[in-house]
Design a protein around this motif. Sequence first.
Motif, PDB file in Angstrom:
ATOM      1  N   ASP A   1      -1.821  12.646   6.485  1.00  0.00           N
ATOM      2  CA  ASP A   1      -2.417  11.312   6.538  1.00  0.00           C
ATOM      3  C   ASP A   1      -3.278  11.071   5.303  1.00  0.00           C
ATOM      4  OD1 ASP A   1      -1.487  10.718   9.267  1.00  0.00           O
ATOM      5  OD2 ASP A   1      -2.883  12.297   9.845  1.00  0.00           O
ATOM      6  N   THR A   2      -3.508   9.815   4.986  1.00  0.00           N
ATOM      7  CA  THR A   2      -4.359   9.438   3.855  1.00  0.00           C
ATOM      8  C   THR A   2      -5.549   8.656   4.377  1.00  0.00           C
ATOM      9  OG1 THR A   2      -2.437   9.332   2.374  1.00  0.00           O
ATOM     10  CG2 THR A   2      -4.461   8.241   1.648  1.00  0.00           C
ATOM     11  N   PHE A   3      -6.703   9.307   4.423  1.00  0.00           N
ATOM     12  CA  PHE A   3      -7.940   8.645   4.828  1.00  0.00           C
ATOM     13  C   PHE A   3      -8.729   8.262   3.582  1.00  0.00           C
ATOM     14  CE2 PHE A   3      -6.994  10.895   8.776  1.00  0.00           C
ATOM     15  CZ  PHE A   3      -7.314   9.934   9.732  1.00  0.00           C
ATOM     16  N   VAL A   4      -9.356   7.106   3.639  1.00  0.00           N
ATOM     17  CA  VAL A   4     -10.168   6.609   2.530  1.00  0.00           C
ATOM     18  C   VAL A   4     -11.606   6.450   3.022  1.00  0.00           C
ATOM     19  CG1 VAL A   4     -10.530   4.751   0.875  1.00  0.00           C
ATOM     20  CG2 VAL A   4      -8.202   5.403   1.540  1.00  0.00           C
ATOM     21  N   VAL A   5     -12.539   7.052   2.300  1.00  0.00           N
ATOM     22  CA  VAL A   5     -13.957   6.999   2.685  1.00  0.00           C
ATOM     23  C   VAL A   5     -14.763   6.459   1.513  1.00  0.00           C
ATOM     24  CG1 VAL A   5     -15.969   8.351   3.371  1.00  0.00           C
ATOM     25  CG2 VAL A   5     -13.711   8.902   4.317  1.00  0.00           C
ATOM     26  N   LYS A   6     -15.652   5.508   1.792  1.00  0.00           N
ATOM     27  CA  LYS A   6     -16.535   4.937   0.772  1.00  0.00           C
ATOM     28  C   LYS A   6     -17.936   4.765   1.339  1.00  0.00           C
ATOM     29  CE  LYS A   6     -12.946   2.411  -1.768  1.00  0.00           C
ATOM     30  NZ  LYS A   6     -12.543   1.073  -2.316  1.00  0.00           N
TER      31      LYS A   6
ATOM     32  N   ILE B   1     -21.183   3.813   5.703  1.00  0.00           N
ATOM     33  CA  ILE B   1     -20.098   4.745   5.431  1.00  0.00           C
ATOM     34  C   ILE B   1     -18.821   4.154   6.010  1.00  0.00           C
ATOM     35  CG2 ILE B   1     -19.293   7.114   5.629  1.00  0.00           C
ATOM     36  CD1 ILE B   1     -21.964   6.776   4.158  1.00  0.00           C
ATOM     37  N   PHE B   2     -17.877   3.819   5.146  1.00  0.00           N
ATOM     38  CA  PHE B   2     -16.618   3.218   5.569  1.00  0.00           C
ATOM     39  C   PHE B   2     -15.533   4.292   5.574  1.00  0.00           C
ATOM     40  CE2 PHE B   2     -19.127  -0.078   3.548  1.00  0.00           C
ATOM     41  CZ  PHE B   2     -19.029  -1.141   4.435  1.00  0.00           C
ATOM     42  N   ALA B   3     -14.883   4.480   6.707  1.00  0.00           N
ATOM     43  CA  ALA B   3     -13.763   5.421   6.822  1.00  0.00           C
ATOM     44  C   ALA B   3     -12.569   4.668   7.381  1.00  0.00           C
ATOM     45  CB  ALA B   3     -14.136   6.594   7.734  1.00  0.00           C
ATOM     46  N   SER B   4     -11.439   4.765   6.703  1.00  0.00           N
ATOM     47  CA  SER B   4     -10.254   4.019   7.135  1.00  0.00           C
ATOM     48  C   SER B   4      -9.002   4.840   6.877  1.00  0.00           C
ATOM     49  CB  SER B   4     -10.162   2.666   6.409  1.00  0.00           C
ATOM     50  OG  SER B   4     -10.171   2.868   5.000  1.00  0.00           O
ATOM     51  N   LEU B   5      -7.945   4.493   7.587  1.00  0.00           N
ATOM     52  CA  LEU B   5      -6.650   5.144   7.438  1.00  0.00           C
ATOM     53  C   LEU B   5      -5.752   4.257   6.597  1.00  0.00           C
ATOM     54  CD1 LEU B   5      -4.575   7.371   8.244  1.00  0.00           C
ATOM     55  CD2 LEU B   5      -4.040   5.953  10.239  1.00  0.00           C
ATOM     56  N   ALA B   6      -5.286   4.767   5.477  1.00  0.00           N
ATOM     57  CA  ALA B   6      -4.405   3.995   4.602  1.00  0.00           C
ATOM     58  C   ALA B   6      -2.997   3.991   5.190  1.00  0.00           C
ATOM     59  CB  ALA B   6      -4.394   4.585   3.199  1.00  0.00           C
ATOM     60  N   ALA B   7      -2.444   2.797   5.361  1.00  0.00           N
ATOM     61  CA  ALA B   7      -1.107   2.657   5.945  1.00  0.00           C
ATOM     62  C   ALA B   7      -0.124   2.208   4.877  1.00  0.00           C
ATOM     63  CB  ALA B   7      -1.134   1.653   7.094  1.00  0.00           C
ATOM     64  N   SER B   8       1.075   2.761   4.883  1.00  0.00           N
ATOM     65  CA  SER B   8       2.092   2.382   3.911  1.00  0.00           C
ATOM     66  C   SER B   8       2.776   1.096   4.357  1.00  0.00           C
ATOM     67  CB  SER B   8       3.129   3.499   3.777  1.00  0.00           C
ATOM     68  OG  SER B   8       3.748   3.733   5.031  1.00  0.00           O
TER      69      SER B   8
ATOM     70  N   PRO C   1     -12.372 -19.954  -4.409  1.00  0.00           N
ATOM     71  CA  PRO C   1     -11.593 -19.579  -3.223  1.00  0.00           C
ATOM     72  C   PRO C   1     -10.486 -18.589  -3.545  1.00  0.00           C
ATOM     73  CG  PRO C   1     -10.903 -21.710  -3.992  1.00  0.00           C
ATOM     74  CD  PRO C   1     -12.100 -21.328  -4.823  1.00  0.00           C
ATOM     75  N   ALA C   2     -10.213 -17.698  -2.565  1.00  0.00           N
ATOM     76  CA  ALA C   2      -9.189 -16.689  -2.745  1.00  0.00           C
ATOM     77  C   ALA C   2      -8.359 -16.571  -1.486  1.00  0.00           C
ATOM     78  CB  ALA C   2      -9.834 -15.350  -3.077  1.00  0.00           C
ATOM     79  N   LYS C   3      -7.168 -16.049  -1.611  1.00  0.00           N
ATOM     80  CA  LYS C   3      -6.294 -15.796  -0.484  1.00  0.00           C
ATOM     81  C   LYS C   3      -5.759 -14.376  -0.602  1.00  0.00           C
ATOM     82  CE  LYS C   3      -4.743 -20.605  -0.074  1.00  0.00           C
ATOM     83  NZ  LYS C   3      -3.579 -21.514  -0.075  1.00  0.00           N
ATOM     84  N   SER C   4      -5.370 -13.772   0.524  1.00  0.00           N
ATOM     85  CA  SER C   4      -4.834 -12.414   0.519  1.00  0.00           C
ATOM     86  C   SER C   4      -3.424 -12.416   1.087  1.00  0.00           C
ATOM     87  CB  SER C   4      -5.724 -11.493   1.359  1.00  0.00           C
ATOM     88  OG  SER C   4      -7.004 -11.384   0.783  1.00  0.00           O
ATOM     89  N   GLU C   5      -2.594 -11.559   0.551  1.00  0.00           N
ATOM     90  CA  GLU C   5      -1.250 -11.442   1.062  1.00  0.00           C
ATOM     91  C   GLU C   5      -0.742 -10.026   0.781  1.00  0.00           C
ATOM     92  OE1 GLU C   5       1.253 -13.037  -2.821  1.00  0.00           O
ATOM     93  OE2 GLU C   5       1.280 -14.154  -0.955  1.00  0.00           O
ATOM     94  N   VAL C   6       0.268  -9.604   1.520  1.00  0.00           N
ATOM     95  CA  VAL C   6       0.887  -8.305   1.296  1.00  0.00           C
ATOM     96  C   VAL C   6       2.096  -8.506   0.407  1.00  0.00           C
ATOM     97  CG1 VAL C   6       2.066  -6.359   2.376  1.00  0.00           C
ATOM     98  CG2 VAL C   6       0.094  -7.403   3.491  1.00  0.00           C
ATOM     99  N   ALA C   7       2.177  -7.760  -0.667  1.00  0.00           N
ATOM    100  CA  ALA C   7       3.283  -7.904  -1.603  1.00  0.00           C
ATOM    101  C   ALA C   7       3.679  -6.537  -2.125  1.00  0.00           C
ATOM    102  CB  ALA C   7       2.892  -8.824  -2.767  1.00  0.00           C
TER     103      ALA C   7
END
Length: 217
Positions: A100-105, A143-150, A180-186
């Motif tokens: 798994d790929t966990f990301v912590v900041k 402390i931010f911990a998240s799981l990076a998903a493909s 203003p900004a927008k987000s999308e998956v690409a």
Amino acid sequence: AGLMYELKLEYRHVTGDASASLLYSSPSVAKRVIPSSRLFSTPQHVFGSPFKSFVSPSTTCSTTSLSSGVGLSASTAGHAATFVLQARDEYLNARTRWEDTFVVKASQADHLGRAKPGIVSANVVKGKYNVAYLVTRAGAMNIFASLAASGGIMATYYDSIAATFYSEAGGNTYGGYSLPAKSEVAQNVYANNVWITEGGGSCLCSELGVVASGTPA
């Protein structure tokens, strides 16, 4: 329906003719006799039964994975703080692989911008990960911990351009752009509107007709 249940019938015959009936009922079925065709004797194992099987955990689920350790609640400026992540699947089973790929900041604001990245490494126990982070500014810290998903990249693009510049003591200037900004998956992300200039230079997006003097990110 379609399932078999174990039944045990005990009776005592004293005198006279004897008989026994087994009935059943349900909220939608009136009481009735169970036909002989639906009654079976004790099942016999086939050769080799019972068979030994092993069930592996499913894929990692971020919302059921756990974290523990002192570094989640306290740390000292300039010293590494640590904690442990336990990957689990959606059924609360502990994962038994390091895939798994966990990301912590660590940040006093949000997980973007100048957040300090943590170092995630494999624990001696498969499915667990050691996390270490180091901050130098005292005060409340997130402390931010998240799981990076493909499955694609989350990209942010801007409808209008308004450049904002951030300078460091070392002389580097970083250019960013306001909402203003927008987000999308690409699958493909083009960083046309983000530039980093060195030596305190300046830059603007090429859409404004000004050539940028710097190194594109």
